[in-house]
Enzyme design. Structure first.
Site, PDB file in Angstrom:
ATOM      1  N   HIS A  34       0.879  -1.170   0.000  1.00 11.26           N
ATOM      2  CA  HIS A  34       0.000   0.000   0.000  1.00 11.26           C
ATOM      3  C   HIS A  34       0.919   1.224   0.000  1.00 11.26           C
ATOM      4  O   HIS A  34       2.159   1.084  -0.024  1.00 11.26           O
ATOM      5  CB  HIS A  34      -0.942  -0.030   1.214  1.00 11.26           C
ATOM      6  CG  HIS A  34      -0.242  -0.284   2.527  1.00 11.26           C
ATOM      7  ND1 HIS A  34       0.636   0.615   3.074  1.00 11.26           N
ATOM      8  CD2 HIS A  34      -0.255  -1.357   3.355  1.00 11.26           C
ATOM      9  CE1 HIS A  34       1.107   0.133   4.204  1.00 11.26           C
ATOM     10  NE2 HIS A  34       0.590  -1.082   4.397  1.00 11.26           N
ATOM     11  N   HIS A  45       4.045   1.297   2.274  1.00 12.82           N
ATOM     12  CA  HIS A  45       5.230   0.587   1.771  1.00 12.82           C
ATOM     13  C   HIS A  45       5.921   1.412   0.677  1.00 12.82           C
ATOM     14  O   HIS A  45       7.150   1.530   0.654  1.00 12.82           O
ATOM     15  CB  HIS A  45       4.831  -0.753   1.144  1.00 12.82           C
ATOM     16  CG  HIS A  45       4.264  -1.750   2.109  1.00 12.82           C
ATOM     17  ND1 HIS A  45       2.972  -2.191   2.046  1.00 12.82           N
ATOM     18  CD2 HIS A  45       4.826  -2.411   3.155  1.00 12.82           C
ATOM     19  CE1 HIS A  45       2.751  -3.089   3.007  1.00 12.82           C
ATOM     20  NE2 HIS A  45       3.860  -3.229   3.692  1.00 12.82           N
ATOM     21  N   GLN A  70       7.723 -15.052  13.064  1.00  6.50           N
ATOM     22  CA  GLN A  70       7.254 -13.925  13.865  1.00  6.50           C
ATOM     23  C   GLN A  70       5.746 -13.995  14.130  1.00  6.50           C
ATOM     24  O   GLN A  70       5.177 -13.096  14.743  1.00  6.50           O
ATOM     25  CB  GLN A  70       7.635 -12.581  13.234  1.00  6.50           C
ATOM     26  CG  GLN A  70       6.880 -12.206  11.977  1.00  6.50           C
ATOM     27  CD  GLN A  70       7.426 -10.930  11.357  1.00  6.50           C
ATOM     28  OE1 GLN A  70       8.567 -10.870  10.911  1.00  6.50           O
ATOM     29  NE2 GLN A  70       6.619  -9.880  11.344  1.00  6.50           N
ATOM     30  N   GLU A 115       7.276   4.075  11.068  1.00  8.00           N
ATOM     31  CA  GLU A 115       6.954   4.310  12.484  1.00  8.00           C
ATOM     32  C   GLU A 115       5.612   3.691  12.862  1.00  8.00           C
ATOM     33  O   GLU A 115       5.262   3.646  14.036  1.00  8.00           O
ATOM     34  CB  GLU A 115       6.950   5.817  12.774  1.00  8.00           C
ATOM     35  CG  GLU A 115       8.346   6.402  12.730  1.00  8.00           C
ATOM     36  CD  GLU A 115       8.371   7.916  12.862  1.00  8.00           C
ATOM     37  OE1 GLU A 115       7.285   8.534  12.910  1.00  8.00           O
ATOM     38  OE2 GLU A 115       9.491   8.472  12.894  1.00  8.00           O
ATOM     39  N   GLN A 137       8.842  -2.159  16.624  1.00  8.08           N
ATOM     40  CA  GLN A 137       9.765  -2.883  15.737  1.00  8.08           C
ATOM     41  C   GLN A 137      10.975  -2.002  15.399  1.00  8.08           C
ATOM     42  O   GLN A 137      12.126  -2.442  15.477  1.00  8.08           O
ATOM     43  CB  GLN A 137       9.034  -3.267  14.455  1.00  8.08           C
ATOM     44  CG  GLN A 137       9.935  -3.784  13.349  1.00  8.08           C
ATOM     45  CD  GLN A 137       9.122  -4.315  12.182  1.00  8.08           C
ATOM     46  OE1 GLN A 137       8.710  -5.455  12.196  1.00  8.08           O
ATOM     47  NE2 GLN A 137       8.898  -3.493  11.183  1.00  8.08           N
ATOM     48  N   SER A 180      -2.430  -0.287   6.354  1.00  6.45           N
ATOM     49  CA  SER A 180      -1.915  -1.584   6.802  1.00  6.45           C
ATOM     50  C   SER A 180      -2.416  -2.645   5.847  1.00  6.45           C
ATOM     51  O   SER A 180      -3.563  -2.575   5.376  1.00  6.45           O
ATOM     52  CB  SER A 180      -2.431  -1.869   8.221  1.00  6.45           C
ATOM     53  OG  SER A 180      -2.257  -3.237   8.537  1.00  6.45           O
ATOM     54  N   SER A 181      -1.587  -3.638   5.589  1.00  4.43           N
ATOM     55  CA  SER A 181      -2.038  -4.761   4.758  1.00  4.43           C
ATOM     56  C   SER A 181      -3.243  -5.422   5.414  1.00  4.43           C
ATOM     57  O   SER A 181      -4.132  -5.929   4.730  1.00  4.43           O
ATOM     58  CB  SER A 181      -0.920  -5.787   4.584  1.00  4.43           C
ATOM     59  OG  SER A 181       0.244  -5.158   4.097  1.00  4.43           O
TER      60      SER A 181
HETATM   61  P1  AMP Z   1       4.773  -4.918   6.763  1.00  4.91           P
HETATM   62  O1  AMP Z   1       4.731  -5.362   5.338  1.00  4.91           O
HETATM   63  O2  AMP Z   1       3.410  -4.627   7.334  1.00  4.91           O
HETATM   64  O3  AMP Z   1       5.618  -5.803   7.629  1.00  4.91           O
HETATM   65  O4  AMP Z   1       5.485  -3.513   6.751  1.00  4.91           O
HETATM   66  C1  AMP Z   1       6.720  -3.329   6.124  1.00  4.91           C
HETATM   67  C2  AMP Z   1       7.255  -1.965   6.497  1.00  4.91           C
HETATM   68  O5  AMP Z   1       6.307  -0.981   6.093  1.00  4.91           O
HETATM   69  C3  AMP Z   1       7.464  -1.797   8.001  1.00  4.91           C
HETATM   70  O6  AMP Z   1       8.646  -1.035   8.216  1.00  4.91           O
HETATM   71  C4  AMP Z   1       6.240  -1.021   8.415  1.00  4.91           C
HETATM   72  O7  AMP Z   1       6.433  -0.233   9.557  1.00  4.91           O
HETATM   73  C5  AMP Z   1       6.032  -0.151   7.194  1.00  4.91           C
HETATM   74  N1  AMP Z   1       4.649   0.324   7.142  1.00  4.91           N
HETATM   75  C6  AMP Z   1       3.519  -0.417   7.176  1.00  4.91           C
HETATM   76  N2  AMP Z   1       2.430   0.371   7.157  1.00  4.91           N
HETATM   77  C7  AMP Z   1       2.888   1.644   7.122  1.00  4.91           C
HETATM   78  C8  AMP Z   1       2.260   2.929   7.115  1.00  4.91           C
HETATM   79  N3  AMP Z   1       0.945   3.068   7.126  1.00  4.91           N
HETATM   80  N4  AMP Z   1       3.055   4.023   7.074  1.00  4.91           N
HETATM   81  C9  AMP Z   1       4.406   3.909   7.064  1.00  4.91           C
HETATM   82  N5  AMP Z   1       5.058   2.733   7.076  1.00  4.91           N
HETATM   83  C10 AMP Z   1       4.315   1.621   7.110  1.00  4.91           C
END
Ligand code: AMP
Length: 289
Positions: free
Chosen positions: A34, A37, A61, A148, A153, A185-186
């Site tokens: 999204h 990312h 995880q 953030e 994390q 968020s995914s």
């Molecule tokens: P994930 O695929 O959910 O594990 O996220 C991969 C990276 O994208 C991680 O560093 C997350 O913190 C970041 N991320 C996910 N959602 C957002 C968001 N809405 N805004 C900024 N970074 C994000």
């Protein structure tokens, strides 16, 4: 854009870049991209010569009963989006190669993993720290960008990199939100229309706390009480945590000051667990919601 699955091929590519004097910027992800990312990929592009995006739903995880199998995936679309962002390599290793049958090493970070998500997801940050250690080695990353959105994390990885003298610079990136404030968020893809409305309780709580704090309510217990009432008023919302913490140590604080982070985790309809956070006394204007 190259798509690499094999660990040896990834290592060879990284060594080639290094020997040509090129730096590598890494964006670790679990895919189903999204705008959040994509914003990390753009940030990485400004920091390094070559951008590697890892796409790996890391089994270690996820705890028992969590959403490992259901986690949304769309490999072809992710590759297309990454290519549009000018990413150089998508690295998508197979779990069986990342964790061979006799795999037995874990990276475990201490106190900073004990609070917030670490308390409700035992073993989660061991899985995160272990996979990122591996990904840093395999990709030869010089810099790695993290959102953030997953504040803990980011804090855990910063700690790990310092403690283990890893030669990679960790860069944080602000949360990207939908127009109504919901953090991207995914996992938002799990929400139906009614749940999507309820999901807004997280963002509204962050804004409410910031307004309360500016108006002079600084006791965490008071602020948290008001937030809990607000979240529960939606119905079908279950609070995992509402925590006011020091943004560096993630230890709980009794009174809010300029170092205080409000972190939330809420389950919607016993189905989707969402997290969000904000500095409480951030200098930015407080939005209307
Ligand atoms: P994930 O695929 O959910 O594990 O996220 C991969 C990276 O994208 C991680 O560093 C997350 O913190 C970041 N991320 C996910 N959602 C957002 C968001 N809405 N805004 C900024 N970074 C994000």
């Amino acid at each position: 854009m190259k798509v690499i699955h094999s660990l040896t091929e990834m290592v060879a590519w990284s060594k080639d870049q290094a020997s040509s004097g090129l730096t590598i910027g890494l964006v670790p992800t679990m895919g189903y991209f999204h705008e959040g990312h994509l914003s990390l990929m753009r940030a990485a592009a400004g920091l390094a010569d070559q951008i590697v995006v890892t796409l790996f739903v890391n089994p270690i995880q996820f705890g028992p009963g969590e959403d490992l199998e259901a986690y949304p995936r769309n490999f072809d679309q992710d590759c297309q989006l990454a290519a549009q962002e000018g990413v150089d390599v998508v690295f998508a290793p197979h779990a069986s190669e990342m964790y061979q049958d006799d795999f037995q090493t874990t990276v475990s970070v201490g106190n900073i993993t004990k609070h917030l998500c670490g308390a409700s997801r035992p073993g989660h940050f061991d899985g995160v720290a272990t996979v990122l250690t591996k990904l840093f080695h395999i990709t030869g990353a010089d810099k790695a960008v993290f959102g953030e959105k997953d504040y803990q994390q980011l804090a855990v990885i910063r700690r790990m990199v310092i403690d283990l003298n890893m030669d990679v610079e960790i860069v944080g990136h602000p949360i990207v939100r939908e127009t109504d404030g919901l953090a991207m968020s995914s996992r938002n893809s799990y929400l139906n229309e009614e749940e999507r409305e309820k999901a807004l309780c997280l963002y509204k709580s962050l804004v409410m706390a910031r307004k309360d704090a500016v108006s002079g309510i600084l006791e965490s217990i008071m602020l948290a009480g008001r937030i809990k009432d607000h979240i529960l008023s939606y119905g079908g919302t279950e609070i995992d945590y509402v925590s006011f913490v020091d943004h560096r140590s993630l230890e709980p604080v009794d009174t809010v000051d300029e170092n205080t982070l409000l972190a939330l985790a809420v389950r919607i309809n016993n189905k989707v667990r969402l997290i969000d956070n904000s500095m409480v006394l951030a200098e930015k204007d407080i939005p209307e919601v």
